[in-house]
Design a protein around this motif. Structure first.
Motif, PDB file in Angstrom:
ATOM      1  N   SER A 175       0.814  -1.217   0.000  1.00 14.45           N
ATOM      2  CA  SER A 175       0.000   0.000   0.000  1.00 14.45           C
ATOM      3  C   SER A 175       0.847   1.266   0.000  1.00 14.45           C
ATOM      4  O   SER A 175       0.418   2.313  -0.505  1.00 14.45           O
ATOM      5  CB  SER A 175      -0.946  -0.003   1.212  1.00 14.45           C
ATOM      6  N   ASN A 176       2.055   1.175   0.565  1.00 14.56           N
ATOM      7  CA  ASN A 176       2.942   2.341   0.597  1.00 14.56           C
ATOM      8  C   ASN A 176       4.059   2.252  -0.438  1.00 14.56           C
ATOM      9  O   ASN A 176       5.076   2.930  -0.326  1.00 14.56           O
ATOM     10  CB  ASN A 176       3.552   2.496   1.993  1.00 14.56           C
ATOM     11  N   GLY A 177       3.855   1.401  -1.431  1.00 12.87           N
ATOM     12  CA  GLY A 177       4.861   1.243  -2.471  1.00 12.87           C
ATOM     13  C   GLY A 177       5.564  -0.094  -2.379  1.00 12.87           C
ATOM     14  O   GLY A 177       5.454  -0.813  -1.383  1.00 12.87           O
ATOM     15  N   VAL A 178       6.286  -0.425  -3.428  1.00 11.65           N
ATOM     16  CA  VAL A 178       7.011  -1.694  -3.474  1.00 11.65           C
ATOM     17  C   VAL A 178       8.504  -1.417  -3.374  1.00 11.65           C
ATOM     18  O   VAL A 178       8.991  -0.354  -3.771  1.00 11.65           O
ATOM     19  CB  VAL A 178       6.701  -2.477  -4.762  1.00 11.65           C
ATOM     20  N   GLN A 179       9.215  -2.390  -2.844  1.00  6.13           N
ATOM     21  CA  GLN A 179      10.660  -2.225  -2.657  1.00  6.13           C
ATOM     22  C   GLN A 179      11.420  -3.342  -3.357  1.00  6.13           C
ATOM     23  O   GLN A 179      11.209  -4.518  -3.087  1.00  6.13           O
ATOM     24  CB  GLN A 179      11.010  -2.211  -1.169  1.00  6.13           C
ATOM     25  N   PHE A 180      12.311  -2.943  -4.265  1.00  5.04           N
ATOM     26  CA  PHE A 180      13.245  -3.846  -4.913  1.00  5.04           C
ATOM     27  C   PHE A 180      14.577  -3.753  -4.171  1.00  5.04           C
ATOM     28  O   PHE A 180      14.996  -2.662  -3.785  1.00  5.04           O
ATOM     29  CB  PHE A 180      13.482  -3.441  -6.371  1.00  5.04           C
ATOM     30  N   ILE A 181      15.258  -4.883  -4.018  1.00  5.66           N
ATOM     31  CA  ILE A 181      16.546  -4.847  -3.327  1.00  5.66           C
ATOM     32  C   ILE A 181      17.559  -5.728  -4.038  1.00  5.66           C
ATOM     33  O   ILE A 181      17.224  -6.789  -4.568  1.00  5.66           O
ATOM     34  CB  ILE A 181      16.404  -5.283  -1.846  1.00  5.66           C
ATOM     35  N   GLN A 182      18.788  -5.244  -4.088  1.00  3.76           N
ATOM     36  CA  GLN A 182      19.923  -6.046  -4.529  1.00  3.76           C
ATOM     37  C   GLN A 182      20.951  -6.022  -3.413  1.00  3.76           C
ATOM     38  O   GLN A 182      21.344  -4.955  -2.943  1.00  3.76           O
ATOM     39  CB  GLN A 182      20.549  -5.494  -5.814  1.00  3.76           C
ATOM     40  N   ILE A 183      21.383  -7.201  -2.971  1.00  8.80           N
ATOM     41  CA  ILE A 183      22.406  -7.301  -1.931  1.00  8.80           C
ATOM     42  C   ILE A 183      23.591  -8.061  -2.505  1.00  8.80           C
ATOM     43  O   ILE A 183      23.459  -9.206  -2.941  1.00  8.80           O
ATOM     44  CB  ILE A 183      21.866  -8.009  -0.673  1.00  8.80           C
ATOM     45  N   SER A 184      24.729  -7.404  -2.509  1.00  9.74           N
ATOM     46  CA  SER A 184      25.945  -8.014  -3.051  1.00  9.74           C
ATOM     47  C   SER A 184      27.093  -7.044  -2.827  1.00  9.74           C
ATOM     48  O   SER A 184      26.897  -5.906  -2.409  1.00  9.74           O
ATOM     49  CB  SER A 184      25.793  -8.291  -4.552  1.00  9.74           C
ATOM     50  N   SER A 185      28.305  -7.508  -3.122  1.00  7.39           N
ATOM     51  CA  SER A 185      29.417  -6.572  -3.199  1.00  7.39           C
ATOM     52  C   SER A 185      29.238  -5.736  -4.464  1.00  7.39           C
ATOM     53  O   SER A 185      28.361  -6.019  -5.290  1.00  7.39           O
ATOM     54  CB  SER A 185      30.746  -7.329  -3.255  1.00  7.39           C
ATOM     55  N   PHE A 186      30.070  -4.727  -4.622  1.00 12.19           N
ATOM     56  CA  PHE A 186      29.963  -3.875  -5.805  1.00 12.19           C
ATOM     57  C   PHE A 186      31.038  -4.232  -6.833  1.00 12.19           C
ATOM     58  O   PHE A 186      31.645  -3.360  -7.443  1.00 12.19           O
ATOM     59  CB  PHE A 186      30.036  -2.401  -5.403  1.00 12.19           C
ATOM     60  N   ALA A 187      31.249  -5.526  -7.024  1.00 10.18           N
ATOM     61  CA  ALA A 187      32.154  -5.988  -8.073  1.00 10.18           C
ATOM     62  C   ALA A 187      31.476  -5.834  -9.429  1.00 10.18           C
ATOM     63  O   ALA A 187      30.239  -5.817  -9.527  1.00 10.18           O
ATOM     64  CB  ALA A 187      32.537  -7.442  -7.823  1.00 10.18           C
ATOM     65  N   GLY A 188      32.285  -5.742 -10.480  1.00 12.34           N
ATOM     66  CA  GLY A 188      31.747  -5.478 -11.810  1.00 12.34           C
ATOM     67  C   GLY A 188      30.733  -6.496 -12.279  1.00 12.34           C
ATOM     68  O   GLY A 188      29.745  -6.147 -12.948  1.00 12.34           O
TER      69      GLY A 188
END
Length: 387
Positions: free
Chosen positions: A194-207
């Motif tokens: 109801s208050n919006g949807v949340q996308f998440i990516q969890i990882s290191s910031f390797a290429g």
């Protein structure tokens, strides 16, 4: 059973899968860890760890680097390291040695040359893909795995196929997906939208984690759907790519659309996953040709019943079945990614994802299978030495 585990940076946040395996294995075996540099003290809640610094002579190191750079010779012999390594092995008397990452494992296999103790080397990703144009690497691996007591292990069938291209005899190896703790990654709440949807990516910031493509896809998504109430979260830290991605987000004026959590511990990972509705992980082949094996972050998100939006990359399709566990797109296909941002919002939580992970990656089952592999290689090595 006594197991000596070698992991160069044991305790590093990017190597939690090794730490978790050691902790689970230690309930059944006497496990001692060897590393060349201890990782994060906050994560390193394990006492049986020996650190042997890797400190080659400066001149020798330079010479070996030049030989490796010219693709002539790959040599990890080091007399000081070898002495301490063999002293540790003589003292601990392991029944089996388990090394993580094919390239790093050479520090052990080049400096412990006896054939009476079996050695398992797990290939995870870059070690099977980044150096396949290096003939010196292929020669070294072939000679190493031609030894009767050294056996390869693969975290996905894709990695098995890539290791075979390195002229390693994969017929003597073992496929074993990494394990995750389903008791830790268990959803307790189901936030509504109801208050919006949340996308998440969890990882290191390797290429190879593909953040720059995610950011561009997010820009195009909001250009096309400016009234969307979607939120995007990047969890994790480390690697030089983080600064690149932050600069990209600022340049595209997406700072109010994308949140960076910074470094997060395993419990914070679980909390962020529980607050989210969809997990994104657009893995790509890295700038040096390196790939993933099968990201544990995807396993953890699936254990938390999140629909997955990822790519046809490395071992990911072995776990994520398109249309069942989530959606997959081709690497770097940004327009397709934008379309899937929209399509996946029709999905609710996926209990079948937790079932899938239980069948393939549950840590207790993983540990039982790993011990079974240890028993097999001990038997095989004993037979060779008796012959």
């Amino acid at each position: 059973m006594r197991v000596l585990v070698f992991s160069e940076g044991f305790g590093a946040r990017t190597l939690t899968f090794v730490y978790n395996e050691v902790k689970a294995l230690s309930e059944f075996c006497d496990v001692h860890v060897l590393c060349t540099e201890k990782g994060d003290a906050e994560l390193l809640q394990y006492d049986k760890v020996t650190e042997i610094k890797w400190q080659p002579n400066r001149i020798v190191r330079r010479l070996k680097w030049e030989l490796w750079k010219r693709d002539l010779v790959l040599d990890e012999k080091n007399s000081a390291f070898s002495k301490k390594l063999n002293e540790l092995i003589d003292s601990f008397k392991p029944d089996v040695i388990h090394c993580h990452f094919g390239f790093e494992a050479l520090k052990v296999t080049d400096n412990f040359t006896r054939n009476d103790i079996p050695i398992i080397v797990t290939f995870h990703g870059y070690d099977a893909t980044e150096f396949d144009n290096k003939e010196s690497y292929k020669r070294k691996l072939k000679a190493t795995f031609d030894r009767p007591n050294i056996f390869p292990m693969f975290v996905s069938d894709y990695i098995r196929q890539r290791v075979a291209r390195l002229t390693v005899n994969t017929e003597k190896g073992f496929l074993l997906y990494l394990g995750i703790d389903l008791d830790r990654f268990k959803r307790r709440n189901f936030p509504d939208k109801s208050n919006g949807v949340q996308f998440i990516q969890i990882s290191s910031f390797a290429g190879q984690k593909g953040h720059v493509y995610t950011v561009e896809a997010i820009r195009r998504f909001f250009d096309k759907y400016p009234d969307s109430n979607a939120r995007f979260v990047f969890g994790g830290g480390g690697a030089v790519e983080l600064d690149v991605v932050r600069a990209q987000v600022k340049k595209l004026n997406l700072e109010n659309k994308i949140h960076f959590t910074g470094k997060i511990n395993p419990e914070e990972v679980r909390q962020w996953l529980e607050q989210s509705h969809y997990f994104i992980h657009p893995s790509v082949v890295g700038p040096k040709g390196e790939t993933e094996g099968l990201p544990t972050a995807i396993m953890e998100a699936m254990a938390m019943e999140l629909p997955i939006l990822s790519t046809y990359h490395a071992g990911i399709p072995e776990l994520v079945q398109p249309g069942i566990n989530g959606l997959l797109v081709n690497e770097k296909d940004i327009d397709a990614y934008v379309a899937k941002f929209v399509e996946i919002q029709e999905w609710s939580y996926c209990p079948q994802n937790r079932t899938r992970v239980f069948e393939m990656c549950e840590i207790k089952s993983h540990t039982r299978q790993l011990i079974s592999v240890y028993q097999k290689v001990i038997h095989l090595t004993l037979g060779v030495n008796k012959a």
